[in-house]
Design a protein around this motif. Structure first.
Motif, mmCIF file in Angstrom:
data_model
loop_
_atom_site.group_PDB
_atom_site.id
_atom_site.type_symbol
_atom_site.label_atom_id
_atom_site.label_comp_id
_atom_site.label_asym_id
_atom_site.label_seq_id
_atom_site.Cartn_x
_atom_site.Cartn_y
_atom_site.Cartn_z
ATOM 1 N N VAL A 274 -37.259 -26.366 -17.025
ATOM 2 C CA VAL A 274 -37.987 -25.299 -16.338
ATOM 3 C C VAL A 274 -38.822 -24.518 -17.359
ATOM 4 O O VAL A 274 -38.665 -24.720 -18.565
ATOM 5 N N VAL A 276 -39.489 -20.592 -18.398
ATOM 6 C CA VAL A 276 -38.944 -19.258 -18.163
ATOM 7 C C VAL A 276 -39.880 -18.211 -18.736
ATOM 8 O O VAL A 276 -40.399 -18.380 -19.834
ATOM 9 N N LEU A 398 -33.666 -15.313 -13.346
ATOM 10 C CA LEU A 398 -32.809 -16.105 -14.237
ATOM 11 C C LEU A 398 -31.312 -15.955 -13.934
ATOM 12 O O LEU A 398 -30.584 -16.950 -13.860
ATOM 13 N N VAL A 457 -37.527 -18.005 -13.629
ATOM 14 C CA VAL A 457 -37.495 -19.443 -13.905
ATOM 15 C C VAL A 457 -38.527 -20.120 -12.998
ATOM 16 O O VAL A 457 -38.498 -19.922 -11.789
#
Ligand SMILES: Cc1cc2nc3c(=O)[nH]c(=O)nc-3n(C[C@H](O)[C@H](O)[C@H](O)COP(=O)(O)OP(=O)(O)OC[C@H]3O[C@@H](n4cnc5c(N)ncnc54)[C@H](O)[C@@H]3O)c2cc1C
Length: 519
Positions: A274, A276, A398, A457
Motif C-alpha cells: 500500500v 501510506v 491506518l 492507507v
C-alpha cells in the motif's frame, strides 16, 4: 594547501559557510584567517540522537584559492551516418543507452510509445482530474519513462560507485544541481526532471540520433533466432540487427508479445502493498525528536525494514513533502506511487509499504511466466472496483486498517483523483492483508507515533519492480535465445530505480557496440 576532513557539525553550521569555516578552524586547529574556502564533498544527516548532527566530508583550502571542478559532458560525436541501433523505450535505461551509443560512434533510434515530456503533462492532468487513462501516455509511459514525474531519488543499491558517479555527473552535465554529487540521499524533484530529460533528447537529435514519439512497438521481428527489426502500431517496419528492449516494468503488452512468440521470459517475484500518507510535520517530529524541524533541516524521510512471519516488509520509494500519484497504465485498474517537487515542500509525506512476494504465491508460476503479472493485475483491478470504478483509490485510516474497521470518514489526501473508504481486506488476498496489519504494529515499535489514524492507507502499491524477467546472457547481455536482442533496464528485471536503469542502459549499449565491432 588543501586538506580533507570528515567533520560532524550542527545543522546550522552545515548550512552557513561562515559558521562552517569557524567549525573547521576549530576542528583542524587552522587559523580562521588562513582558510580561503571550505568545499563540501559529501553530506549526510545523523538523526539518531536528539542533538542532530550533519556528517560532512570537506576539502579545506588554506592560503590557496578554491578552484571549482567543472563537470563536462563527454565528447559526443555526430553519428547521423553511422550504423543504427534500435532502442525501444525512452526511460532512463533507453536514454542512457542512446547517449552511450553516440559516445561510442553508433546511431541510436529511440522508439517511444508515449509523448514528449511537455505534451505528456496534458495526459497526466486528464488522469488526475477526469480519470482518463491514456494507455500510451501516463505516469509510467512517455519521454523519460516512469522516472520523469517522480521524486527523482537517485540513490541505488548498486555497488559500483564509479558507475553511479558517472551517471550523476552526466545528470549534472544536463542541468541537474551539482548538489546531487554531495548528498548521501540525492534527489532532483518532479519540477526539475523534465528539463533535464528534454536536454538529453535535444543532444541525441543534434548528434544525428532519432527519437520517434507516439510510436508503439507491437512486434519484434526475428529470423533464425536473430533479431531483424521491429514493427510499430502504425504498421511501419524498422530493420536492425540490434534491438535494445528497455520498455519498463509496466509494458504488459511486450511481455505478452514475447510469450506469444515463444521468446523465453520468466515469472519474477516482486513486492506489493500500500502507499501510506502521514502529515510531514508528524514524520519530522518522530525522526528529528523535536517539536518543529526548524529552518536548517530538510523534511525528513524514513526507512523501515521488518521481518513479518518470515517475509520482508519495508518502506519503498518514500517521498518526504510529496504527493501520491495515479500510476495506472490501462483503464480498469488503479495503481499508486509517489513524487515530490525539488523542495519537498508539500505538507504530507508518503511511502510505499510493501511485502516481499515469492514465486510460490502465484498460481502456476513454474509453468506460466505471466503468473506474477496476472496476480499484480488482479489486485489492481479489484482496487479499481472497490474504489468506485474510477481512478479513486480504496483507502482506510491506518489504525482502522490494522483493526479491520472501515473508516467512518477520511481526510483529503494528496492523491488528486480522490479516495473511497473501503475495508482493504476486500482488495488483498488474506496473507498480504494480515502481514501488512501485523507489520504496521511492528513499524510503530521502530517509529513511535507512526501508527496513527492521522495516516491514510491507499491501495495498492503494486509496480515496485518487474513481475517478469527477460533472461539474458551474463556476458554478452543478449537474450538467452535471440541474438541481437538486448533486454535492458527495469522491465527486463535488471534494474530497480532511475540510476540502476541508466547504468544498465549504458552497459547494454556497450555490449551491443562490442558485438557490432567484432562481427
Ligand atoms: C511515480 C513514480 C515515482 C518514482 N520515483 C522514483 C524515484 O524517486 N527514484 C527512483 O530511482 N525510481 C523511481 N521510480 C522508478 C523509476 O522510475 C524506474 O525504476 C525507472 O524509470 C526504470 O527505468 P527503465 O528505463 O528501465 O523503464 P521505464 O522508465 O519504465 O521506461 C520504459 C519506457 O518504455 C516505453 N515503452 C513501453 N512499452 C513500449 C512499446 N511497446 N513501444 C515503445 N515504447 C514502449 C514506456 O513508454 C517508457 O517510456 C518511480 C516510478 C514512478 C512511476
Amino acid at each position: 594547501m588543501k586538506y580533507q576532513y570528515q567533520i560532524r557539525v550542527s545543522p546550522e553550521e552545515a548550512a552557513n559557510q561562515h559558521k562552517l569555516t569557524q567549525a573547521v578552524s576549530r576542528h583542524g586547529g587552522i587559523a580562521l584567517k588562513d582558510i580561503t574556502f571550505v568545499n563540501i564533498l559529501k553530506r549526510s544527516i545523523d538523526a539518531r540522537q536528539k542533538a542532530i548532527k550533519i556528517n560532512l566530508k570537506v576539502d579545506v583550502y588554506v592560503k590557496e584559492a578554491f578552484t571549482e571542478d567543472k563537470i563536462y559532458l563527454p565528447d559526443y560525436q555526430n553519428v547521423a551516418n553511422k550504423e543504427e541501433i534500435i532502442i525501444v523505450g525512452a526511460g532512463p535505461a533507453g536514454l542512457f543507452a542512446a547517449l552511450r551509443c553516440i559516445e561510442l560512434g553508433f546511431k541510436p533510434i529511440i522508439i517511444e510509445r508515449g509523448k514528449d515530456v511537455r505534451t505528456r503533462r496534458r495526459d497526466l492532468k486528464a488522469l488526475n482530474i477526469e480519470h482518463i487513462v491514456n494507455e500510451d501516455s501516463n505516469y509510467c509511459f512517455g519521454e523519460g519513462g516512469a522516472g520523469t514525474y517522480s521524486d527523482g531519488k537517485l540513490y541505488t543499491r548498486s555497488k559500483k560507485r564509479g558507475d553511479v558517479d558517472r551517471i550523476l555527473k552526466l545528470l549534472v552535465g544536463f542541468g541537474a544541481t551539482p548538489e546531487i554529487m554531495v548528498e548521501a540521499h540525492p534527489h532532483i524533484g518532479t519540477n526539475k526532471l523534465p528539463a533535464i530529460i528534454a536536454d538529453i533528447r535535444e543532444l541525441i537529435i543534434n548528434c544525428g540520433g532519432e527519437v520517434l514519439f507516439e510510436t508503439r512497438v507491437t512486434d519484434i521481428l526475428v529470423a533464425n533466432n536473430k533479431v531483424t527489426g521491429i514493427k510499430t502500431l502504425k504498421g511501419e517496419t524498422i530493420n536492425s540487427k540490434k534491438v535494445i528492449l528497455a520498455t519498463g516494468h509496466s509494458a504488459r503488452d511486450i511481455f505478452e508479445l514475447l510469450h506469444r512468440k515463444n521468446i523465453k521470459i520468466e515469472a519474477k517475484a516482486f513486492a506489493l502493498g500500500v502507499r501510506v500518507e502521514h502529515p510531514q510535520e508528524l514524520i519530522d517530529k518522530i525522526q528529528y525528536k523535536c517539536d518543529s524541524r526548524g529552518e536548517f533541516l530538510p523534511p525528513s524521510p524514513y526507512s523501515i525494514v521488518k521481518q513479518i512471519g518470515g517475509r520482508g516488509m519495508y518502506s519503498f520509494c518514500m517521498c518526504p513533502g510529496g504527493i501520491i500519484a495515479p500510476c495506472a497504465t490501462a483503464p480498469g485498474e488503479v495503481v499508486t506511487n509517489g513524487w515530490s517537487p525539488s523542495k519537498r515542500d508539500q505538507p504530507t509525506a508518503n511511502s510505499g509499504i510493501v511485502i516481499e512476494l515469492r514465486l510460490s504465491d502465484f498460481k502456476n508460476a513454474e509453468k506460466n511466466p505471466l503468473a506474477a503479472m496476472e496476480f499484480q493485475k488482479q489486485i489492481e483491478q479489484k482496487a479499481w472496483l472497490e474504489g468506485g470504478s474510477t481512478q479513486k483509490v480504496p483507502a482506510q485510516r491506518l489504525v482502522d486498517f490494522t483493526q479491520g474497521k472501515i473508516s467512518t470518514n477520511l481526510p483529503v489526501t494528496s492523491y488528486k483523483p480522490g479516495i473511497t473508504s473501503t475495508d482493504l481486506s476486500e482488495v488483498f488476498p488474506d496473507f498480504i492483508h494480515k502481514t501488512l496489519q501485523e507489520g504496521f504494529k511492528e513499524f510503530n515499535k521502530s517509529m513511535r507515533g507512526f501508527l496513527t489514524n492521522e495516516a491514510v492507507v491507499h491501495a495498492p502499491e503494486s509496480r515496485t519492480s518487474s513481475p517478469v524477467r527477460i533472461p539474458r546472457d551474463p556476458y554478452s547481455f543478449e537474450h538467452v535465445q535471440i541474438r541481437g536482442l538486448y533486454p535492458c533496464g527495469e522491465g527486463a528485471g535488471y534494474a530497480g530505480g532511475i540510476i540502476s536503469a541508466a547504468i544498465d542502459g549504458e552497459r547494454c549499449a556497450e555490449k551491443c557496440v562490442e558485438s557490432l565491432q567484432n562481427s
